[in-house]
Design an enzyme around this catalytic site. Structure first.
Site, short mmCIF file in Angstrom:
data_model
loop_
_atom_site.label_atom_id
_atom_site.label_comp_id
_atom_site.label_asym_id
_atom_site.label_seq_id
_atom_site.Cartn_x
_atom_site.Cartn_y
_atom_site.Cartn_z
N VAL A 36 25.03 -24.46 -25.21
CA VAL A 36 24.28 -24.09 -24.00
C VAL A 36 24.15 -22.58 -23.99
O VAL A 36 25.15 -21.86 -24.08
CB VAL A 36 25.04 -24.57 -22.73
CG1 VAL A 36 24.38 -24.04 -21.47
CG2 VAL A 36 25.12 -26.09 -22.71
N ILE A 81 52.34 -31.31 -24.62
CA ILE A 81 53.37 -31.74 -23.68
C ILE A 81 52.72 -32.20 -22.37
O ILE A 81 51.87 -31.50 -21.81
CB ILE A 81 54.35 -30.58 -23.34
CG1 ILE A 81 54.84 -29.88 -24.62
CG2 ILE A 81 55.52 -31.08 -22.49
CD1 ILE A 81 55.58 -30.74 -25.60
N CYS A 131 43.52 -36.10 -51.19
CA CYS A 131 42.56 -37.06 -50.64
C CYS A 131 41.29 -36.43 -50.07
O CYS A 131 40.42 -37.15 -49.59
CB CYS A 131 43.23 -37.94 -49.59
SG CYS A 131 43.94 -37.03 -48.23
N HIS A 185 53.57 -32.09 -19.08
CA HIS A 185 54.61 -31.37 -18.35
C HIS A 185 55.04 -32.10 -17.09
O HIS A 185 54.21 -32.70 -16.38
CB HIS A 185 54.11 -29.98 -17.96
CG HIS A 185 53.94 -29.05 -19.12
ND1 HIS A 185 55.01 -28.62 -19.89
CD2 HIS A 185 52.84 -28.47 -19.66
CE1 HIS A 185 54.57 -27.82 -20.84
NE2 HIS A 185 53.26 -27.72 -20.74
N CYS A 197 44.98 -41.78 -48.42
CA CYS A 197 45.90 -40.65 -48.17
C CYS A 197 47.31 -41.17 -48.46
O CYS A 197 47.85 -41.96 -47.68
CB CYS A 197 45.78 -40.18 -46.72
SG CYS A 197 47.08 -39.02 -46.24
N ILE A 200 41.36 -23.00 -17.18
CA ILE A 200 42.13 -24.26 -17.30
C ILE A 200 43.08 -24.12 -18.50
O ILE A 200 42.87 -24.70 -19.57
CB ILE A 200 41.21 -25.50 -17.40
CG1 ILE A 200 40.12 -25.47 -16.32
CG2 ILE A 200 42.05 -26.78 -17.30
CD1 ILE A 200 40.61 -25.53 -14.89
N GLU A 201 44.10 -23.33 -18.29
CA GLU A 201 45.13 -23.18 -19.33
C GLU A 201 46.24 -24.20 -19.01
O GLU A 201 46.03 -25.12 -18.22
CB GLU A 201 45.64 -21.74 -19.35
CG GLU A 201 46.18 -21.26 -18.02
CD GLU A 201 46.83 -19.88 -18.13
OE1 GLU A 201 47.25 -19.48 -19.21
OE2 GLU A 201 46.93 -19.22 -17.08
N SER A 202 47.41 -24.04 -19.61
CA SER A 202 48.49 -24.98 -19.34
C SER A 202 48.79 -25.01 -17.85
O SER A 202 48.82 -23.94 -17.22
CB SER A 202 49.74 -24.56 -20.12
OG SER A 202 50.73 -25.54 -19.98
N CYS A 210 50.13 -39.56 -48.66
CA CYS A 210 51.25 -38.97 -47.91
C CYS A 210 51.42 -39.70 -46.58
O CYS A 210 52.50 -40.11 -46.21
CB CYS A 210 51.00 -37.49 -47.65
SG CYS A 210 50.76 -36.52 -49.12
C1 LIG Z 1 48.87 -22.45 -27.01
C2 LIG Z 1 48.56 -23.46 -25.95
C3 LIG Z 1 49.51 -24.40 -25.58
C4 LIG Z 1 49.26 -25.31 -24.56
N1 LIG Z 1 50.15 -26.31 -24.29
C5 LIG Z 1 49.89 -27.21 -23.31
C6 LIG Z 1 50.79 -28.27 -23.05
O1 LIG Z 1 51.78 -28.46 -23.75
N2 LIG Z 1 50.53 -29.08 -22.00
C7 LIG Z 1 49.45 -28.92 -21.19
O2 LIG Z 1 49.31 -29.65 -20.23
N3 LIG Z 1 48.53 -27.97 -21.48
C8 LIG Z 1 48.72 -27.13 -22.52
N4 LIG Z 1 47.80 -26.16 -22.82
C9 LIG Z 1 46.57 -26.09 -22.03
C10 LIG Z 1 45.55 -27.13 -22.50
O3 LIG Z 1 45.52 -27.21 -23.90
C11 LIG Z 1 44.19 -26.75 -21.96
O4 LIG Z 1 44.31 -26.61 -20.57
C12 LIG Z 1 43.13 -27.80 -22.23
O5 LIG Z 1 43.11 -28.19 -23.58
C13 LIG Z 1 41.77 -27.21 -21.86
O6 LIG Z 1 40.80 -28.17 -22.12
P1 LIG Z 1 39.27 -27.85 -21.90
O7 LIG Z 1 38.55 -29.14 -22.03
O8 LIG Z 1 39.12 -27.09 -20.63
O9 LIG Z 1 38.90 -26.83 -23.05
P2 LIG Z 1 38.45 -27.10 -24.56
O10 LIG Z 1 39.26 -28.13 -25.19
O11 LIG Z 1 38.38 -25.79 -25.25
O12 LIG Z 1 37.00 -27.69 -24.40
C14 LIG Z 1 35.90 -26.87 -24.07
C15 LIG Z 1 34.75 -27.26 -24.97
O13 LIG Z 1 33.59 -26.55 -24.56
C16 LIG Z 1 32.83 -26.26 -25.71
N5 LIG Z 1 31.92 -25.16 -25.41
C17 LIG Z 1 32.23 -23.86 -25.19
N6 LIG Z 1 31.13 -23.14 -24.95
C18 LIG Z 1 30.08 -24.00 -25.01
C19 LIG Z 1 28.68 -23.85 -24.85
N7 LIG Z 1 28.12 -22.67 -24.59
N8 LIG Z 1 27.89 -24.95 -25.00
C20 LIG Z 1 28.44 -26.16 -25.28
N9 LIG Z 1 29.76 -26.35 -25.43
C21 LIG Z 1 30.58 -25.29 -25.30
C22 LIG Z 1 33.87 -25.90 -26.74
O14 LIG Z 1 33.39 -26.02 -28.06
C23 LIG Z 1 34.99 -26.89 -26.42
O15 LIG Z 1 34.91 -28.06 -27.21
C24 LIG Z 1 48.02 -25.26 -23.87
C25 LIG Z 1 47.05 -24.32 -24.26
C26 LIG Z 1 47.30 -23.45 -25.31
C27 LIG Z 1 46.24 -22.53 -25.76
#
Ligand SMILES: Cc1cc2nc3c(=O)[nH]c(=O)nc-3n(C[C@H](O)[C@H](O)[C@H](O)COP(=O)(O)OP(=O)(O)OC[C@H]3O[C@@H](n4cnc5c(N)ncnc54)[C@H](O)[C@@H]3O)c2cc1C
Length: 477
Positions: free
Chosen positions: A173, A48, A443, A50, A401, A337-339, A403
């Site tokens: 890392v 989403i 597939c 938001h 694929c 960095i959650e939602s 489907c």
């Molecule tokens: C259930 C759920 C629902 C959500 N819904 C929404 C929504 O609807 N809208 C919204 O805006 N946000 C939403 N969020 C939040 C959003 O998904 C996240 O804020 C966002 O995807 C975070 O991205 P990121 O790049 O920080 O993390 P990630 O996508 O996890 O990327 C981090 C990367 O770092 C890599 N990594 C980790 N450790 C190491 C290491 N030691 N060395 C090298 N690489 C490493 C991992 O493999 C990963 O690929 C939701 C989250 C959840 C869990």
């Protein structure tokens, strides 16, 4: 060669930062522990964009949510990914809910969220006839939208790659040393990468990366969100993203069409200890069905395709942490960095660019090309276009694929484009092959053979996703 910027983690945040910084004349490397981009939190969330009405004034979440939301129209145009401003409804079932919805509307208006409206039961019926008859009103947020989170992440990464960003995949890392001036980033296989600036966008592991070097220590608490995904027939029962009144720990169980036309319901919100537990439980799935039926009583449960889960990187702090280490200049951490991280990602990228512009003399990359084209979607073409494409390239005439109606031509493109797919799931995320009714039973093998042929590797080396999932000879023990 020493890099100007190393970004740890190739999720939506790392890839958005990489693409933003590729507008400047910088040597940039993204290091990712998995074999593809978008395999962490950015793979499994609600998708989403938001509106931002429930964030708290004065927080980075509020500021970057609203800015990020506004950036999605032009981003989707430049990078050619699906983005639908379908709007969101937060449902009220009683007077107490309606009071909370009015409070949310005021909060959103103060934050600068446009086009918020309270709708009556009758007005709701007009736009969403399948809502439960128990609904008494709703907050309507017109600026809310939907995307495929991994499609956006892949699009950002491909464009960053085309603009000169180096991606080092399969490389975890394990340590960071301050080798003044700059840092040495140590990888699990023993290699080292040197860089002036390090950006930690490692999602659920960003606390561990941060704690390697920052005096300010953080601990993330994973909060699991489980989902049910239904097919495209079910996707038609609702047009908007349907929320219930949010609680303190989550935005609640939603019912939403996806940008690809499926129906998505979930997520749950359960604190867990493990950072890798992504299994689905019957209890949670029952809970999702129960709660979502409160919004839409006619959820067609016979049309469930699959389940999945994602982990929220929860901090007690309650806001995004985006900070330079107090004791190590040029080490910038993004923790918690959650939602709304998916929504905010493009704005987070600009925020990071602004920090870096105070450290390095940023010169424009005169070769920066902002556009990226998606993989041709054969089924969306007219009959004339299909025939023309097949006459030029017969691989588009072979349906792999059955489907999702994905051709061999599309699969080959997904493998051979920048940062191309290396696994069956990589092909899946780029083309939707295996995402239909049979979930890949038909597939998986043909796709594996195409990967084997295109990459010049033996079929026994082709995996579904990780190293431990060979498509041939895999036995679950
Ligand atoms: C259930 C759920 C629902 C959500 N819904 C929404 C929504 O609807 N809208 C919204 O805006 N946000 C939403 N969020 C939040 C959003 O998904 C996240 O804020 C966002 O995807 C975070 O991205 P990121 O790049 O920080 O993390 P990630 O996508 O996890 O990327 C981090 C990367 O770092 C890599 N990594 C980790 N450790 C190491 C290491 N030691 N060395 C090298 N690489 C490493 C991992 O493999 C990963 O690929 C939701 C989250 C959840 C869990």
């Amino acid at each position: 060669m020493k890099k100007d910027v190393v970004i740890i983690g190739a999720g939506i945040v790392g890839c958005a930062i990489a693409r933003e910084l590729s507008k400047y004349d910088l040597k940039i490397t993204v290091i990712e522990k998995e074999n593809d981009v978008a395999t962490g939190i950015s793979k499994a969330n609600s998708g989403i964009i938001h509106a931002g009405f429930n964030e708290k004034k004065g927080t980075l979440k509020a500021e970057l949510n609203i800015k990020g939301n506004q950036m999605y129209d032009s981003l989707a145009k430049d990078l050619d990914f699906n983005f639908n401003r379908n709007g969101a409804l937060v449902l009220g079932f009683n007077d107490d809910d309606m009071y909370k919805l009015n409070t949310l509307k005021c909060n959103g208006t103060v934050l600068g969220v446009k086009d918020l409206e309270i709708l009556s039961k009758e007005e709701l019926r007009e736009i969403e006839p399948n809502l439960s008859t128990d609904v008494v009103g709703a907050l309507y947020a017109k600026t809310s939208g939907i995307v495929s989170p991994y499609e956006v992440t892949i699009a950002l990464a491909e464009n960053a790659c085309e603009n000169g960003v180096e991606f080092i995949l399969n490389s975890e890392v394990i340590d960071i040393e301050n080798t003044d001036p700059g840092y040495t980033i140590v990888l699990k296989d023993g290699r080292c990468v040197n860089s002036t600036i390090v950006i930690n966008s490692a999602g659920i592991n960003s606390d561990e990366i941060n704690n390697m070097i920052n005096k300010n220590k953080y601990t993330l608490h994973p909060v699991k969100g489980e989902y049910l995904l239904l097919d495209k027939v079910a996707g038609k029962i609702i047009n908007k993203t349907i929320f219930q009144v949010p609680s303190k720990i989550s935005k609640g169980v939603l019912v939403t069409p996806t940008s690809d036309g499926n129906l998505l319901i979930g997520p749950t919100a359960k604190g867990i200890d493990s950072k890798s537990s992504l299994d689905s439980t019957k209890v949670s799935l029952d809970e999702i069905l129960d709660k979502s039926k409160k919004s839409v009583t006619t959820i067609p449960t016979g049309r469930i395709l699959t389940t999945f889960a994602g982990l929220r990187p929860r901090l007690d702090y309650g806001d995004f942490i985006i900070e330079e280490a107090i004791d190590n200049e040029n080490f910038i951490s993004l923790v918690g960095i959650e939602s709304p991280g998916l929504t905010a990602a493009p704005a987070i990228a600009v925020y990071i660019k602004d920090i870096i512009s105070k450290k390095l003399n940023l010169k424009e990359n005169i070769y920066f090309y902002p556009y990226r084209k998606r993989i041709i979607k054969f089924t969306d073409l007219s009959l004339e276009e299909k025939n023309e494409l097949i006459s030029k390239n017969p691989e588009y005439g072979r349906m792999i694929c059955k489907c999702e109606l994905i051709t061999e031509g599309e699969i080959i493109d997904s493998i051979n484009r920048p940062l191309g797919a290396r696994t069956v799931d990589g092909v899946k995320r780029r083309t939707r092959a295996t995402m239909g009714g049979c979930q890949g039973i038909g597939c998986l093998l043909p796709i594996s053979k195409i990967i084997s042929r295109e990459l010049g590797i033996d079929i026994t080396e082709v995996t579904k996703n990780s190293k431990c999932s060979p498509v041939i000879g895999f036995k679950e023990v």
